[in-house]
Scaffold this motif. Structure first.
Motif, PDB file in Angstrom:
ATOM      1  N   MET A   1       0.842  -1.198   0.000  1.00 29.13           N
ATOM      2  CA  MET A   1       0.000   0.000   0.000  1.00 29.13           C
ATOM      3  C   MET A   1       0.875   1.244   0.000  1.00 29.13           C
ATOM      4  SD  MET A   1      -2.809   1.237   2.845  1.00 29.13           S
ATOM      5  CE  MET A   1      -3.811  -0.225   2.601  1.00 29.13           C
ATOM      6  N   ASN A   2       0.577   2.178  -0.881  1.00 28.22           N
ATOM      7  CA  ASN A   2       1.292   3.442  -0.873  1.00 28.22           C
ATOM      8  C   ASN A   2       0.970   4.214   0.391  1.00 28.22           C
ATOM      9  OD1 ASN A   2       2.507   3.097  -3.410  1.00 28.22           O
ATOM     10  ND2 ASN A   2       0.680   3.829  -4.453  1.00 28.22           N
ATOM     11  N   THR A   3       1.955   4.905   0.954  1.00 27.86           N
ATOM     12  CA  THR A   3       1.752   5.635   2.192  1.00 27.86           C
ATOM     13  C   THR A   3       1.330   7.064   1.903  1.00 27.86           C
ATOM     14  OG1 THR A   3       4.099   6.186   2.260  1.00 27.86           O
ATOM     15  CG2 THR A   3       3.399   4.206   3.452  1.00 27.86           C
ATOM     16  N   VAL A   4       0.669   7.673   2.884  1.00 24.75           N
ATOM     17  CA  VAL A   4       0.125   9.020   2.757  1.00 24.75           C
ATOM     18  C   VAL A   4       0.635   9.874   3.904  1.00 24.75           C
ATOM     19  CG1 VAL A   4      -1.956  10.433   2.683  1.00 24.75           C
ATOM     20  CG2 VAL A   4      -1.967   8.150   1.642  1.00 24.75           C
ATOM     21  N   SER A   5       1.246  10.998   3.581  1.00 26.48           N
ATOM     22  CA  SER A   5       1.597  12.007   4.575  1.00 26.48           C
ATOM     23  C   SER A   5       0.577  13.131   4.486  1.00 26.48           C
ATOM     24  CB  SER A   5       2.991  12.591   4.314  1.00 26.48           C
ATOM     25  OG  SER A   5       4.000  11.622   4.494  1.00 26.48           O
ATOM     26  N   VAL A   6       0.092  13.596   5.626  1.00 27.83           N
ATOM     27  CA  VAL A   6      -0.764  14.775   5.687  1.00 27.83           C
ATOM     28  C   VAL A   6       0.110  15.955   6.086  1.00 27.83           C
ATOM     29  CG1 VAL A   6      -2.734  15.884   6.810  1.00 27.83           C
ATOM     30  CG2 VAL A   6      -2.810  13.434   6.263  1.00 27.83           C
ATOM     31  N   VAL A   7      -0.024  17.051   5.349  1.00 29.44           N
ATOM     32  CA  VAL A   7       0.742  18.255   5.669  1.00 29.44           C
ATOM     33  C   VAL A   7      -0.226  19.403   5.887  1.00 29.44           C
ATOM     34  CG1 VAL A   7       2.729  17.453   4.329  1.00 29.44           C
ATOM     35  CG2 VAL A   7       1.054  18.954   3.252  1.00 29.44           C
ATOM     36  N   THR A   8       0.099  20.253   6.846  1.00 26.37           N
ATOM     37  CA  THR A   8      -0.737  21.404   7.135  1.00 26.37           C
ATOM     38  C   THR A   8       0.131  22.576   7.532  1.00 26.37           C
ATOM     39  OG1 THR A   8      -2.741  22.134   8.303  1.00 26.37           O
ATOM     40  CG2 THR A   8      -1.111  20.934   9.596  1.00 26.37           C
ATOM     41  N   LEU A   9      -0.415  23.772   7.408  1.00 24.56           N
ATOM     42  CA  LEU A   9       0.256  25.007   7.791  1.00 24.56           C
ATOM     43  C   LEU A   9      -0.459  25.550   9.015  1.00 24.56           C
ATOM     44  CD1 LEU A   9       0.398  26.739   4.280  1.00 24.56           C
ATOM     45  CD2 LEU A   9       1.752  24.812   5.131  1.00 24.56           C
ATOM     46  N   ALA A  10       0.280  26.137   9.936  1.00 21.83           N
ATOM     47  CA  ALA A  10      -0.358  26.547  11.180  1.00 21.83           C
ATOM     48  C   ALA A  10       0.202  27.858  11.701  1.00 21.83           C
ATOM     49  CB  ALA A  10      -0.195  25.455  12.241  1.00 21.83           C
ATOM     50  N   LYS A  11      -0.721  28.724  12.104  1.00 20.32           N
ATOM     51  CA  LYS A  11      -0.387  29.941  12.828  1.00 20.32           C
ATOM     52  C   LYS A  11      -1.588  30.285  13.698  1.00 20.32           C
ATOM     53  CE  LYS A  11       1.231  34.700  12.402  1.00 20.32           C
ATOM     54  NZ  LYS A  11       1.661  35.790  11.467  1.00 20.32           N
ATOM     55  N   GLY A  12      -1.378  30.367  15.019  1.00 20.15           N
ATOM     56  CA  GLY A  12      -2.484  30.625  15.919  1.00 20.15           C
ATOM     57  C   GLY A  12      -3.471  29.476  15.952  1.00 20.15           C
ATOM     58  N   ARG A  13      -4.672  29.720  16.470  1.00 13.80           N
ATOM     59  CA  ARG A  13      -5.777  28.769  16.532  1.00 13.80           C
ATOM     60  C   ARG A  13      -5.352  27.359  16.960  1.00 13.80           C
ATOM     61  NH1 ARG A  13      -7.493  31.855  11.913  1.00 13.80           N
ATOM     62  NH2 ARG A  13      -7.116  30.258  10.375  1.00 13.80           N
ATOM     63  N   PRO A  14      -4.748  27.202  18.141  1.00 17.66           N
ATOM     64  CA  PRO A  14      -4.284  25.876  18.572  1.00 17.66           C
ATOM     65  C   PRO A  14      -5.405  24.856  18.702  1.00 17.66           C
ATOM     66  CG  PRO A  14      -4.190  27.455  20.388  1.00 17.66           C
ATOM     67  CD  PRO A  14      -4.443  28.249  19.145  1.00 17.66           C
TER      68      PRO A  14
END
Length: 321
Positions: A1-14
């Motif tokens: 199975m191919n693997t999946v990375s989730v990426v996100t950007l974050a500033k504030g709003r914890p």
């Protein structure tokens, strides 16, 4: 199975980012990792998760969104990348849906987004509760009835919730890091992919629920960066993007954008502008189209020699169409 990375950007709003992690913990196919490109000095304290979470600090101007996405993609180790806005809680099938979609199409896939009203994530939350109150954005088209549908207009690309094979993203060159602040980098990326013959497509599934936060549409709180990025896009491609926002800014008297010369900012937004464009707590999203209708009606009244009406506009401008 191919693997999946989730990426996100974050500033504030914890709290919003913590909910993203909790949503990823409930996936039928867990991600291999979560990469958080942190656009602030302090790292986040996040819930425990059954997958690695790596936070990388990205600097370079206010809101270096393009640079942050590229840095997160380079840091990720999986075959597939899911780019998820920090306000978007993934539904349980999101990772699995994208893995299946990218196995079928080597391009850019855009999943579904539904919008939650204020208070929807208080005191614990569940996906049945989200489904009962979430609404679709009236300015955005919905998903196809099933499967994958090619989008023939690169301007449809929206970075809130999308996925690509990592090798394809990196080979394409990623986002243009000259864009910073709010606006423009999505359309630029979509046009670049279109020029390279890389498919952009909608898909049924890949659902995420957008958490409420105070916002303005058109984004007058990002006036300077929208103007700067529109002119960068014009210098690169020969025409301006974000035309609906610029049109609204012009109707508000914020800019002079005569074709053939640089856009001039005439004044800063005032309290009336903020009231007209601001999202109310009961509204799941803010809406540029409704504000433009009000501004155009004001202009018609002025042209007819009547005093423009304003009573109640601030309360009704962002009503869901």
């Amino acid at each position: 199975m191919n693997t999946v990375s989730v990426v996100t950007l974050a500033k504030g709003r914890p709290d919003h980012l913590a909910n993203v992690v909790l949503g990823l913990c409930r996936q039928v196919q867990p991600p291999a990792e979560l990469i958080v490109a942190v656009m602030q000095d302090q790292l986040y304290v996040l819930p425990e998760a059954p997958f690695p979470i790596r936070q990388i600090v990205t600097t370079g101007g206010a809101l270096p969104l393009a640079a942050a996405r590229n840095a997160a993609a380079r840091t990720a180790t999986s075959d597939m990348l899911v780019f998820l806005d920090m306000d978007c809680i993934p539904a349980p099938d999101l990772v699995a849906d994208y893995a299946a979609g990218l196995a079928e199409l080597d391009g850019l896939l855009m999943g579904e987004v539904m919008y939650l009203p204020g208070g929807a994530t208080r005191d614990g939350w569940n996906f049945d509760g989200f489904a009962a109150v979430a609404v679709r954005h009236s300015d955005r088209r919905g998903p196809p009835p099933a499967g994958i549908e090619r989008c023939n207009d690169y301007r449809c690309f929206w970075s809130l919730n999308f996925a690509m094979r990592r090798a394809t993203f990196l080979a394409a060159g990623g986002f243009d890091e000259r864009y910073f602040g709010y606006g423009g980098e999505d359309t630029d990326f979509g046009k670049m992919l279109d020029g390279k013959g890389i498919a952009i497509a909608w898909m049924k599934g890949g659902l995420a629920y957008h958490q409420y936060h105070r916002h303005h549409m058109p984004p007058i709180h990002h006036l300077e960066s929208v103007v700067r990025n529109a002119q960068l896009f014009e210098a690169k491609w020969g025409y301006r993007t974000m035309g609906h926002w610029l049109h609204a800014f012009r109707l508000l008297g914020l800019i002079d954008d005569v074709e053939g010369r640089p856009i001039r900012i005439l004044r800063d937004p005032d309290a009336d502008d903020l009231a007209l464009t601001g999202q109310q707590s009961h509204q799941p999203y803010s809406n540029t189209t409704t504000v433009i209708r009000i501004l155009e009606e004001r202009a018609r009244q002025r042209d007819a020699g009547r005093e423009p009406g304003t009573a109640g506009e601030a309360q009704t401008a962002q009503a869901v169409a």
